[in-house]
Design an enzyme around this catalytic site. Structure first.
Site, PDB file in Angstrom:
ATOM      1  N   ARG A 298      67.286-105.881  35.202  1.00 49.92           N
ATOM      2  CA  ARG A 298      66.507-105.060  34.330  1.00 49.92           C
ATOM      3  C   ARG A 298      65.261-105.277  34.308  1.00 49.92           C
ATOM      4  NH1 ARG A 298      70.863-104.951  28.850  1.00 49.92           N
ATOM      5  NH2 ARG A 298      72.164-103.436  30.015  1.00 49.92           N
ATOM      6  N   TYR A 442      69.069 -95.745  34.286  1.00 49.36           N
ATOM      7  CA  TYR A 442      70.152 -96.839  34.823  1.00 49.36           C
ATOM      8  C   TYR A 442      69.834 -98.238  34.651  1.00 49.36           C
ATOM      9  CZ  TYR A 442      67.307 -97.402  39.479  1.00 49.36           C
ATOM     10  OH  TYR A 442      66.292 -97.592  40.449  1.00 49.36           O
ATOM     11  N   GLU A 443      70.696 -99.102  34.739  1.00 54.60           N
ATOM     12  CA  GLU A 443      70.522-100.614  34.398  1.00 54.60           C
ATOM     13  C   GLU A 443      70.629-100.591  32.740  1.00 54.60           C
ATOM     14  OE1 GLU A 443      71.302-102.334  37.439  1.00 54.60           O
ATOM     15  OE2 GLU A 443      71.013-103.420  35.558  1.00 54.60           O
ATOM     16  N   GLY A 444      71.387 -99.666  32.060  1.00 52.56           N
ATOM     17  CA  GLY A 444      71.357 -99.684  30.615  1.00 52.56           C
ATOM     18  C   GLY A 444      69.991 -98.682  30.164  1.00 52.56           C
ATOM     19  N   GLN A 449      68.525-100.412  25.861  1.00 50.69           N
ATOM     20  CA  GLN A 449      67.582-101.464  25.682  1.00 50.69           C
ATOM     21  C   GLN A 449      66.934-101.774  24.229  1.00 50.69           C
ATOM     22  OE1 GLN A 449      67.553-103.127  28.452  1.00 50.69           O
ATOM     23  NE2 GLN A 449      68.774-101.707  29.526  1.00 50.69           N
TER      24      GLN A 449
END
Lengths: 598, 598
Positions: A298, A442-444, A449
């Protein structure tokens, strides 16, 4: 000027590390990093800059134009990627912050953060393969058995093998509790893993001799939802008796995605068919183990946004200096030429200053978080460790979302500065926009977040994460309120009051209405970002003012720092008040519309 | 659901035209439009909707994937474009608002505005060829000789010929005063035109048998700068004695651009080599003539942003309804399913409501401007004409910039709603982002629109354009301040006070510092947009409240209108205060940084 003219911001990083945060002093105080002095820091930054500028950046455009090719289960990366990756790996860069016990370089995260910004700026597609290996190595080194560490870490650090993270399935993205991939225990302690994963970055490619997948799956008797997820290490090829590439495993790539950008990075559908896998960490605790990697990634993905915003700035600023068009509103600035440079136009400056004010504040915040990560990992004092861990938890979602939102915004502005020339392929600005866009997803997603921040880290937090950050800023305010950065301190003070009021409001409202957190989360993250950036600018401007007051040969650098900081304070910071007002409007107006009427 | 599921917002347009603005009454009062009653309006909207949905939308994705091909000076448009364009032209749509004397349909601009939004939403690349012909026809009908009108307008209206606007040169984009294209007078009254133009949309293609270029050029003895520019009509093929395609002219396409998006639209480098051209309008007054077309296209390009934002909304809303992921923060909403729909998540709603609140306000403002354009063109009362002309001048840059900025923002949000599925080609959301991006750049960048607004239309204006708009809004406030939309009126009233203060501040400051206008312009345009959108929402919500109070079978529609309007008021409108604060920071902080330090 060509698109490979990226210049790594080494001077600016030295300023942040050595002058603003005095990283050397911190590192000297911790046994694991004691030998990392300013000289070493500067030398790593300079070498890293050369790698980014000379090795990665020149391949960025052809990576986009050629893209990855898929044929018969095989993925071919764009021309030049394979050789560059090999050179990159041989330089030891993949294991830069890796565990020295298994061949890593053991450098502090603060340095890795700078390095990752550079390589993401230079060539995000190629850099991704490397940072995934670094992130997976971290998860393995924290949670895997010694046997697995011994078998996999050295080859991941030296780049001969690479790694992926396999989470998403067609019906399960954000909601990982719904994954269907199954892992069946075998008598030898291994597992047979079966299922389909999508959107797997680097799932298949030709850069390394083996690919190690970290796969979330469920045991046959696992509890429903996220508490039934376990983590498995599933190699493409099983190691042979000597630890080298042996038999192929039941892992295959079904196809690659046609994407908006990041075309040099293979995004794969991965099929696992009774593939042999090894448990990492405890059964049903897989999500927590994977989060070791995800939290690492992240911040790294945040740096992708930050770096691409800087790359776009560099091209836009160079273009604006050289392109002549129109006249200054104050009369011709270059009367001998047919027109003045774009930089005479206030609105062109507005765009460039916006980009730069956000990028430089983000760079400082990245280093700040890197520092806290180093304290968590290396500091002997448990109390300091615990405090740093709280700050890292609070700041990780902010760095991911803020850096990528502001980074995308910067890329769009950097494209706008070039007018029509920004929309065509030639100058590379449109590629930056396309490449940066994924980082918000991406990555959440950035919405996730913001929910993580506002929910777990603020409203439902019982550890005082936010209070830790507030205390530090209030101390700074007390110390500096009559000093050279009094204007920044005054704005920060008012904004903190506003943040506290807004936070209390949502904490209170959410006890009666569970939609309040979600309705407030994204503007709340933006509000917090403005406050943190203001704090970073206050600290940077203070250092710059002190340097000028003390007399310096590099006065241009420090004066520019102050001027960009003042731009942030006067023209970007005011936004926080509207964000607070938007949040205070509450969730009813968000939830009112019937689902069928969307 | 597939990407061609675009549904023309016919119901919403009927609401705006018939219920909010009572267009029928206005049209009935003007001789040229008296026969355009509500029945005809509705029927045109419905037919236009069918064209957009059934003819254009299905070709949008393949237009992007195949793109235009260039080979040996010829451009081939993507498969299906040629037939669709022919059908489109045969339906009379290109001449929808054209002069009936030369074969146009003579429909009011208010209707054309709705039509253009639909076709831009369905397939911007294909629509562009048509709207350029319509815009060029307008310039020809206003400024060209009767002979030229007779020779060209009928064939442009019926689509057998098409048109372009040729302004930009490699070194001269925004700064047209620097163009080098030359026009040499010939003894027969024609001109020989020579030079190179870039970024020419539809400069060469296979959709029509002839292409008519409107070219800015300078006579040999022309004054320097923009006052030496003349406008020429330069056909690809010269008409023969019967007015059909004859000899080829000295016009050739050198190449086409590789662009971020809009790939079905050919963006050409056009070379003019002693090409025969005909003067349009007076010598050295070419820029003013071209602005007839440019102002037309500016609104149209605004509609591109608006339409694409709506198209993106439609896909995002459908996806959010159908995709199940996670649970409502209030507990499972669909306990029989594995997860709830995305619409239970407040932040997903936030994104969708943002898109919709801006799109619907923009749609109303577009119709409002269309109305004013019709008054300018058709109204017998000169005073009303003059007032409408002032509003059009004020609002044109706002519609262009605001619709495209908010439209791009909407496309980005619509992509975000789909997560990773928004970044891959499959759902069409990433194409919307790429296609919408250009609309902020071409037809005068949005920075230029903001400068036009803040400079010529506000600070340096002596006709009272802004005051005309303020008067109208203040009248509305007086009438409605105790009515059903009192909350909107109160916000509008406060915002108008803020706008007046901010405007006075910049008018005053600019007398001493010529950078003030440029430093304020973009946030000023955003501020003005919020106010106009608030005014539009107030008017729409009033109609909706009245309809509900009177009893209606369509109560869902009106309730949704009110709820989206309230979202705008509570969660978007507060931003104006920060914009005013940003503006009031002035230009010094923008101009401080030395050019060399960018």
């Amino acid at each position: 000027m060509t698109v490979s003219d990226y210049k790594a911001p080494v001077r600016d990083m030295k300023f942040v590390l050595n002058e603003v945060f005095n990283v050397e002093q911190l590192l000297a105080s911790m046994p694991g990093t004691a030998e990392v002095n300013a000289e070493l820091i500067n030398s790593v930054l300079e070498e890293a800059g050369k790698v980014a500028e000379g090795l990665l950046a020149p391949l960025n455009r052809q990576g986009d134009e050629i893209g990855c090719q898929f044929d018969g289960g095989k993925v071919t990366t764009p021309g030049g990627f394979k050789d560059a990756y090999r050179t990159f790996a041989e330089g030891g860069w993949i294991g830069l912050a890796g565990d020295p016990q298994y061949g890593g370089q053991g450098m502090p995260k603060t340095l890795a953060v700078c390095f990752e910004e550079m390589i993401m700026a230079a060539n995000s597609s190629l850099a991704l393969y490397a940072v995934l290996s670094a992130g997976a190595s971290l998860a393995i080194s924290r949670h895997a058995s010694d046997d697995l560490k011994q078998a996999y870490l050295p080859k991941l650090y030296d780049g001969s093998w690479s790694a992926t993270m396999c989470l998403t399935e067609p019906h399960a993205g954000t909601d990982l509790g719904m994954i269907k991939t199954r892992a069946v225990p075998q008598s030898d302690g291994s597992y047979k893993v079966s299922g389909t994963k999508i959107f797997i970055t680097g799932g298949e490619h030709d850069l390394s001799e083996n690919i190690i997948h970290l796969v979330l799956a469920k045991l046959p008797d696992a509890p429903a939802g996220p508490r039934g997820i376990s983590l498995f290490l599933v190699p493409k090829f099983l190691p042979d008796g000597d630890g080298n590439v042996g038999d192929s495993n039941g892992v295959s790539c079904g196809s690659i995605e046609h994407k908006m950008g990041l075309k040099g990075s293979a995004t794969c559908v991965m099929n696992f068919d009774d593939a042999t896998g090894y448990l990492v960490g405890e059964i049903n605790k897989g999500l927590a183990c994977m989060f070791t990697m995800m939290n690492y990634e992240r911040l790294t993905i945040g740096l992708q946004g930050l770096g691409l915003g800087d790359a776009s700035y560099q091209t836009a600023a160079a273009y604006a200096r050289e392109r002549i068009q129109g006249r200054s509103p104050a009369g011709p600035a270059q009367p001998d030429k047919a027109a003045d440079s774009l930089l005479v136009h206030p609105d062109v400056r507005r765009m460039l200053l916006n980009m730069r004010a956000n990028t430089e504040a983000g760079r400082a915040l990245a280093a700040y978080v890197g520092n806290q990560l180093d304290i968590v990992y290396f500091h002997p004092d448990e109390e300091r460790q615990a405090r740093a861990a709280k700050l890292v938890a609070l700041l990780t979602p902010i760095t991911k979302a803020a850096f990528t939102d502001r980074g995308f915004e910067a890329c769009v502005l950097g494209q706008q500065v070039l007018g029509g020339h920004g929309y065509v392929r030639e100058w590379g600005q449109e590629q930056h926009v396309r490449d940066a866009r994924i980082a918000q997803i991406y990555e959440g997603t950035n919405g996730i977040q913001a929910l993580d921040l506002m929910g777990r880290k603020v409203v439902f937090d019982r550890e005082g994460m936010l209070e830790e950050m507030l205390d530090e800023m209030r101390q700074f305010i007390d110390q500096e309120k009559d000093g050279r950065v009094a204007a920044f301190v005054a704005a920060l003070d008012n904004a903190l009051d506003c943040l506290v009021r807004t936070t209390d409001l949502i904490r209170q409202a959410n006890t009666e209405n569970p939609h309040e957190v979600g309705a407030a989360s994204v503007p709340y993250l933006d509000l917090m970002t403005l406050i943190l950036y203001c704090y970073m600018w206050a600290r940077m401007v203070k250092v710059a003012e002190d340097a000028l007051a003390a007399g310096t040969e590099d006065s241009d650098f420090y004066r520019a720092k102050i001027q960009v900081g003042c731009y942030f304070l006067d023209r970007i910071m005011p936004r926080y008040k509207s964000l607070a007002e938007e949040i205070s409007a509450g969730s009813d107006v968000v939830m009112a519309l019937d689902e069928a009427l969307f």
